[in-house]
Scaffold this active site. Structure first.
Site, PDB file in Angstrom:
ATOM      1  N   ILE A 150       0.867  -1.169   0.000  1.00 14.83           N
ATOM      2  CA  ILE A 150       0.000   0.000   0.000  1.00 14.83           C
ATOM      3  C   ILE A 150       0.911   1.228   0.000  1.00 14.83           C
ATOM      4  O   ILE A 150       2.067   1.151   0.407  1.00 14.83           O
ATOM      5  CB  ILE A 150      -0.989   0.028   1.196  1.00 14.83           C
ATOM      6  CG1 ILE A 150      -0.255  -0.065   2.528  1.00 14.83           C
ATOM      7  CG2 ILE A 150      -2.031  -1.053   1.071  1.00 14.83           C
ATOM      8  CD1 ILE A 150      -1.192  -0.019   3.740  1.00 14.83           C
ATOM      9  N   ASP A 151       0.400   2.332  -0.494  1.00 12.33           N
ATOM     10  CA  ASP A 151       1.226   3.514  -0.672  1.00 12.33           C
ATOM     11  C   ASP A 151       1.715   4.085   0.661  1.00 12.33           C
ATOM     12  O   ASP A 151       1.122   3.840   1.714  1.00 12.33           O
ATOM     13  CB  ASP A 151       0.441   4.596  -1.420  1.00 12.33           C
ATOM     14  CG  ASP A 151       0.020   4.152  -2.811  1.00 12.33           C
ATOM     15  OD1 ASP A 151       0.768   3.377  -3.424  1.00 12.33           O
ATOM     16  OD2 ASP A 151      -1.065   4.571  -3.261  1.00 12.33           O
ATOM     17  N   LYS A 152       2.772   4.873   0.593  1.00 14.71           N
ATOM     18  CA  LYS A 152       3.370   5.478   1.780  1.00 14.71           C
ATOM     19  C   LYS A 152       2.340   6.194   2.646  1.00 14.71           C
ATOM     20  O   LYS A 152       2.300   6.008   3.868  1.00 14.71           O
ATOM     21  CB  LYS A 152       4.463   6.468   1.352  1.00 14.71           C
ATOM     22  CG  LYS A 152       5.043   7.288   2.499  1.00 14.71           C
ATOM     23  CD  LYS A 152       5.999   8.349   1.980  1.00 14.71           C
ATOM     24  CE  LYS A 152       6.455   9.255   3.120  1.00 14.71           C
ATOM     25  NZ  LYS A 152       7.338  10.347   2.643  1.00 14.71           N
TER      26      LYS A 152
ATOM     27  N   THR B 177      -0.914   5.868   2.636  1.00 17.26           N
ATOM     28  CA  THR B 177      -2.104   5.060   2.930  1.00 17.26           C
ATOM     29  C   THR B 177      -1.791   4.209   4.149  1.00 17.26           C
ATOM     30  O   THR B 177      -0.745   3.569   4.214  1.00 17.26           O
ATOM     31  CB  THR B 177      -2.462   4.154   1.735  1.00 17.26           C
ATOM     32  OG1 THR B 177      -2.737   4.965   0.597  1.00 17.26           O
ATOM     33  CG2 THR B 177      -3.679   3.307   2.050  1.00 17.26           C
TER      34      THR B 177
ATOM     35  N   ARG C 187      -7.035   5.380  -6.135  1.00 16.45           N
ATOM     36  CA  ARG C 187      -6.763   6.792  -6.402  1.00 16.45           C
ATOM     37  C   ARG C 187      -7.029   7.126  -7.871  1.00 16.45           C
ATOM     38  O   ARG C 187      -7.634   8.158  -8.189  1.00 16.45           O
ATOM     39  CB  ARG C 187      -5.319   7.105  -6.020  1.00 16.45           C
ATOM     40  CG  ARG C 187      -5.021   6.843  -4.538  1.00 16.45           C
ATOM     41  CD  ARG C 187      -3.523   6.799  -4.239  1.00 16.45           C
ATOM     42  NE  ARG C 187      -2.881   8.091  -4.479  1.00 16.45           N
ATOM     43  CZ  ARG C 187      -1.570   8.284  -4.425  1.00 16.45           C
ATOM     44  NH1 ARG C 187      -0.765   7.244  -4.161  1.00 16.45           N
ATOM     45  NH2 ARG C 187      -1.054   9.472  -4.626  1.00 16.45           N
TER      46      ARG C 187
END
Length: 303
Positions: free
Chosen positions: A137-139, A141, A237
Site C-alpha cells: 500500500i502507498d506510503k 495510505t 486513487r
C-alpha cells in the site's frame, strides 16, 4: 540475468521501442529501459537498437534484464502494530507515512526494516529488498498488510491475489458528493503516457476493478468504502479520479485545495485471506486512524 522475449503485435506498430518495453511492467521506468537500450541489453531481430527505434509488426525482441545489485537492508527496531502472527503469516497495520520496502536512496525507516528486526524467517521470493512482501500500500495510505514468513506462504498468498479470493476493503474521503449508493469501476490501468511517474486509465492497461459503496455524504465530500477486485498500482486513487471524485489530500491525483491531511485520505481497513497451510479463512479489521477520524468529525460539524 533474466531474459524476456516478445513479438511486436499490430497495436504497437510504429511505436518507440522504449515506450513499448516500459509498458510491459509498471515497475520499470522509461529512463531505466532507455539505459538498458544504450547498454545493448535489448535486441530487435538479433541487433541492438536505440531508444527511438520504431517497432514493426512481428519484430522479435529479446530483453536481458540485469540482476539487481545486492543491497544491505538493515534491521531497525521500529514498533509494529501486529494483528496476527504464526509460523507462516504476519498481518500488520502500517501507519501513514511509512514506506513498505526500501529502494535505492530510501533504505531506512521502512516496513521491511522493521520486519527484519522483528523476525528472521521471511520469504525470499521477492529478493533482498522485499523479503516477505506479498502486496503493497502507498506510503501515505495506512492499513493492513499480509506478510509471508516462508516461500510456501508467499506462493499461496500470491495465488489468492491472482485468483481474486483475498478480501481488501478500504475507506476513503473523496471530493464531491456521489449521488448513487453503490458502484463498480471497471477500467484498465497502466502508465500515464503523459507522465511516466503516474498511473492512469489507458486503453491498453491491465484489468482493474473497484467496487464502492457510500457510507456518508457531506456538503462537498463523500465518505465511502472501496473493495478491490484487482490490485493495480494506485488503483483506488486512479479510479476515483477517473469518475470525477478524486481522493481528498491526494498530492498526485487530486486537487490542491483540499482537506487538512498530509497525503490521500485512504485506509486499508479490512483484510481477509485463507491461511496458506490450514486453509482457514482469516479476516482482520483495523479501525480508522485518529487523523482520519478527525477529518470526518470536522466534516460532520461543518454540515
Amino acid at each position: 540475468m533474466e531474459q524476456i522475449q516478445l513479438t511486436i503485435e499490430e497495436q504497437h506498430d510504429g511505436e518507440r521501442i522504449d515506450k513499448v518495453i516500459a509498458e510491459l511492467n509498471e515497475q520499470w521506468s522509461r529512463s531505466q529501459v532507455q539505459q538498458w537500450l544504450k547498454e545493448g541489453r535489448v535486441l530487435v531481430n538479433g541487433k541492438a537498437v536505440k531508444p527511438n527505434y520504431k517497432c514493426h509488426v512481428d519484430d522479435e525482441v529479446v530483453i536481458s534484464i540485469p540482476d539487481p545489485e545486492p543491497l544491505d537492508v538493515e534491521p531497525e527496531p521500529i514498533p509494529l502494530d501486529i494483528y496476527y502472527e504464526d509460523a507462516d503469516v504476519l498481518v500488520v497495520n502500517k501507519p501513514r507515512g511509512m514506506v513498505v520496502h526500501p529502494a535505492p536512496g530510501h533504505m531506512h525507516g521502512t516496513l521491511v526494516n522493521a520486519l527484519l528486526a522483528h523476525c528472521q524467517d521471511l520469504s525470499g521470493i521477492n529478493g533482498v529488498l522485499r523479503p516477505g512482501i506479498v502486496h503493497r500500500i502507498d506510503k501515505d495510505t495506512s492499513g493492513l498488510l499480509m506478510i509471508a514468513k516462508n516461500d510456501l506462504a508467499h506462493e499461496s498468498l500470491v495465488n489468492q491475489l491472482v485468483n481474486k479470493t483475498v478480501t481488501r476493503k478500504y475507506v476513503a474521503i473523496v471530493h464531491g458528493v456521489i449521488p448513487h449508493d453503490y458502484g463498480t469501476i471497471d477500467a484498465p490501468i497502466g502508465r500515464d503516457p503523459r507522465d511516466r511517474q503516474s498511473m492512469a486509465v489507458v486503453e491498453n492497461g491491465k484489468e482493474a476493478v473497484t467496487h464502492f459503496r457510500v457510507l456518508e455524504r457531506f456538503e462537498h465530500y463523500t465518505f465511502l468504502e472501496c473493495q478491490l477486485e484487482t490490485g493495480r498500482t494506485h488503483q483506488i486513487r486512479v479510479h476515483m479520479k477517473y469518475i470525477g471524485y478524486p481522493l481528498a489530500g491526494d498530492p498526485k491525483y487530486g486537487p490542491r485545495k483540499t482537506l487538512p491531511i498530509d497525503g490521500q485520505a485512504l485506509h486499508a481497513g479490512v483484510l481477509g485471506f485463507h491461511h496458506p497451510r490450514t486453509g482457514e479463512y482469516l479476516q482482520f479489521e483495523a479501525p480508522i486512524p485518529h487523523e482520519f477520524e478527525r477529518l470526518l468529525d470536522m466534516l460532520r460539524n461543518n454540515r
